[in-house]
Design a protein around this motif. Structure first.
Motif, short mmCIF file in Angstrom:
data_model
loop_
_atom_site.label_atom_id
_atom_site.label_comp_id
_atom_site.label_asym_id
_atom_site.label_seq_id
_atom_site.Cartn_x
_atom_site.Cartn_y
_atom_site.Cartn_z
N UNK A 68 0.86 -1.18 0.00
CA UNK A 68 0.00 0.00 0.00
C UNK A 68 0.90 1.23 0.00
N UNK A 69 0.86 1.98 -1.12
CA UNK A 69 1.75 3.14 -1.27
C UNK A 69 0.94 4.43 -1.36
N UNK A 70 1.55 5.57 -1.02
CA UNK A 70 0.89 6.85 -1.28
C UNK A 70 0.63 7.00 -2.78
N UNK A 71 -0.48 7.62 -3.12
CA UNK A 71 -0.82 7.80 -4.53
C UNK A 71 0.23 8.66 -5.23
N UNK A 72 0.67 9.71 -4.56
CA UNK A 72 1.76 10.54 -5.05
C UNK A 72 2.77 10.72 -3.93
N UNK A 73 4.05 10.64 -4.26
CA UNK A 73 5.12 10.80 -3.28
C UNK A 73 6.29 11.49 -3.96
N UNK A 74 6.84 12.50 -3.33
CA UNK A 74 7.88 13.28 -3.99
C UNK A 74 8.88 13.83 -2.97
N UNK A 75 10.13 13.94 -3.43
CA UNK A 75 11.17 14.64 -2.67
C UNK A 75 11.31 16.04 -3.27
N UNK A 76 11.24 17.05 -2.45
CA UNK A 76 11.23 18.44 -2.92
C UNK A 76 12.65 19.02 -2.81
N UNK A 77 13.20 19.41 -3.98
CA UNK A 77 14.55 19.96 -4.06
C UNK A 77 14.48 21.46 -4.33
N UNK A 78 15.58 22.13 -4.02
CA UNK A 78 15.75 23.54 -4.43
C UNK A 78 16.39 23.55 -5.81
N UNK A 79 15.81 24.29 -6.74
CA UNK A 79 16.34 24.31 -8.10
C UNK A 79 17.52 25.25 -8.25
N UNK A 80 17.65 26.19 -7.34
CA UNK A 80 18.77 27.15 -7.40
C UNK A 80 19.53 27.09 -6.08
N UNK A 81 20.78 27.49 -6.13
CA UNK A 81 21.61 27.49 -4.92
C UNK A 81 21.29 28.71 -4.07
N UNK A 82 21.12 28.47 -2.79
CA UNK A 82 20.82 29.56 -1.87
C UNK A 82 20.78 29.06 -0.43
N UNK A 83 20.62 30.01 0.47
CA UNK A 83 20.50 29.67 1.88
C UNK A 83 19.02 29.62 2.26
N UNK A 84 18.70 28.67 3.17
CA UNK A 84 17.32 28.56 3.64
C UNK A 84 17.04 29.74 4.57
N UNK A 85 16.12 30.56 4.14
CA UNK A 85 15.78 31.74 4.95
C UNK A 85 14.72 31.40 6.00
N UNK A 86 13.73 30.60 5.59
CA UNK A 86 12.66 30.28 6.53
C UNK A 86 12.02 28.94 6.13
N UNK A 87 11.76 28.07 7.12
CA UNK A 87 11.01 26.83 6.92
C UNK A 87 9.66 26.99 7.61
N UNK A 88 8.61 26.76 6.86
CA UNK A 88 7.26 26.98 7.39
C UNK A 88 6.54 25.68 7.79
#
Length: 369
Positions: A68-88
């Protein structure tokens, strides 16, 4: 006188002994004849129990493991190089499609955008100047002899070059603007955050720093995926319904309808992949569970079936023995599926054949009396 009497007595004894021996040999001969005749009489009395070949198409049920798997599953990447300013968001948070998940910062990208925007404005002004010059020469050329044709062509060429430069500069500005949009990470669909890999201040993006910021999965809809063995691949109806159980919900059964198949057998394990969409709006199930699925299958066409005990398994293969018109034949067959006491077989058989129900390798082919 005495001698004659003694001889007579001895003669009587000899004759008596001879008679006894004759009787003994006669009895032994009769017994031997009875033994010789017994197998012949017994052979004539041999009868083989038979059963008819069945040409049917029964529905049968099998049980197979599934995931039994999730219907959609994804790893979210940053497409550009940068520093993480805020995680919500954090692990376990439920999010909606388009919701802001994180914001990156890259000051050099902002400066690049401002530079491209300034260049675009300058090139645009050059294009406007070239266009005005061409328009004036065109108006002046209406007076005969006022402007040479070559001057008009030169002005037109300059205007078109300026227009091309402006279009290129505008595309560069759009590119810089798009890169800035990549600094905002949003959810691609409704789901739940399953993994958070970075915190505020972390460097992320392409190259050695390219690791997923977050991982998320859809939880309100799941996929029940299983591999169906090759011999059952042609028995899948389009409207098939599966019932399944999971170890996390003991004693409870769930149902799902067939949504799609792989269409072709997997070349590694010779199986057909089936997928069932499972609606999980109440969150009762969770993706990642192993399930046990019961499927009701049915061949598209009828086939031959025999009693399972009628199969003769030897080192050279599997056979059945037919007994038609007092003649025994050994027919090579290939086993299919089993339902209760019946086994599906494929071979040179007909609906009229009678099958010996208790075959053995001692039974020889040919006619019987």
């Amino acid at each position: 006188m005495y001698y004659n009497i003694l001889i007579n007595k001895r003669s009587k004894k000899v004759w008596g002994l001879a008679a006894s021996l004759v009787l003994v040999f006669t009895a032994c001969s009769e017994k031997q004849q009875e033994k010789d005749q017994a197998p012949k009489e017994q052979a004539k009395m041999i009868e083989y129990p038979t059963s008819s070949v069945q040409f049917i198409n029964p529905e049968y049920e099998i049980s197979v493991p599934a995931e039994l798997k999730p219907y959609e599953q994804v790893a979210i990447y940053a497409k550009v190089t940068g520093f993480v300013k805020q995680m919500y968001v954090d692990r376990g948070d439920r999010v909606r499609k388009g919701q802001l998940l994180a914001v990156l910062e890259a000051p050099e990208m902002e400066q690049q955008y401002l530079s491209d925007k300034s260049t675009e404005q300058k090139v645009y002004n050059d294009y406007l100047y070239a266009k005005q010059a061409y328009d004036r020469l065109t108006d002046a050329s209406k007076t005969t002899g006022a402007v040479a044709d070559i001057e008009i062509d030169r002005a037109k060429s300059a205007m078109e070059s300026a227009k091309s430069a402006y279009d290129a500069s505008k595309a560069g500005t759009a590119h810089s603007s798009q890169l800035q949009d990549y600094l905002r990470i949003t959810a691609p669909f409704d789901g739940i955050i399953t993994q958070k890999n970075v915190s505020a201040g972390a460097l992320t993006g392409t190259g050695s720093h390219n690791m997923p910021l977050l991982e998320m999965a859809q939880s309100d809809k799941l996929r029940l995926t299983l591999s169906l063995p090759e011999k059952h691949a042609s028995s899948v109806p389009e409207d098939m319904t599966a019932s399944f159980t999971v170890s996390s919900q003991p004693g409870k059964s769930f149902e799902a309808k067939l949504s799609r198949t792989s269409g072709l057998l997997d070349q590694n394990d010779r199986s057909l992949t089936l997928e069932f969409d499972v609606i999980n709006s109440d969150g009762e199930l969770q993706g990642g569970d192993y399930a046990q699925v019961k499927l009701k299958l049915k061949r598209k066409n009828s086939s031959y079936w025999v009693q399972s005990q009628s199969l003769l398994n030897t080192q050279s293969g599997t056979y059945v023995l037919t007994l038609n018109n007092n003649e025994i034949k050994k027919i090579a067959v290939k086993e299919g599926i089993r339902v209760d006491t019946l086994t599906e077989v494929f071979g040179d058989l007909s609906k009229e054949d009678k099958i010996i129900t208790k075959p053995s390798e001692e039974i020889k082919e040919g006619r019987i009396n």
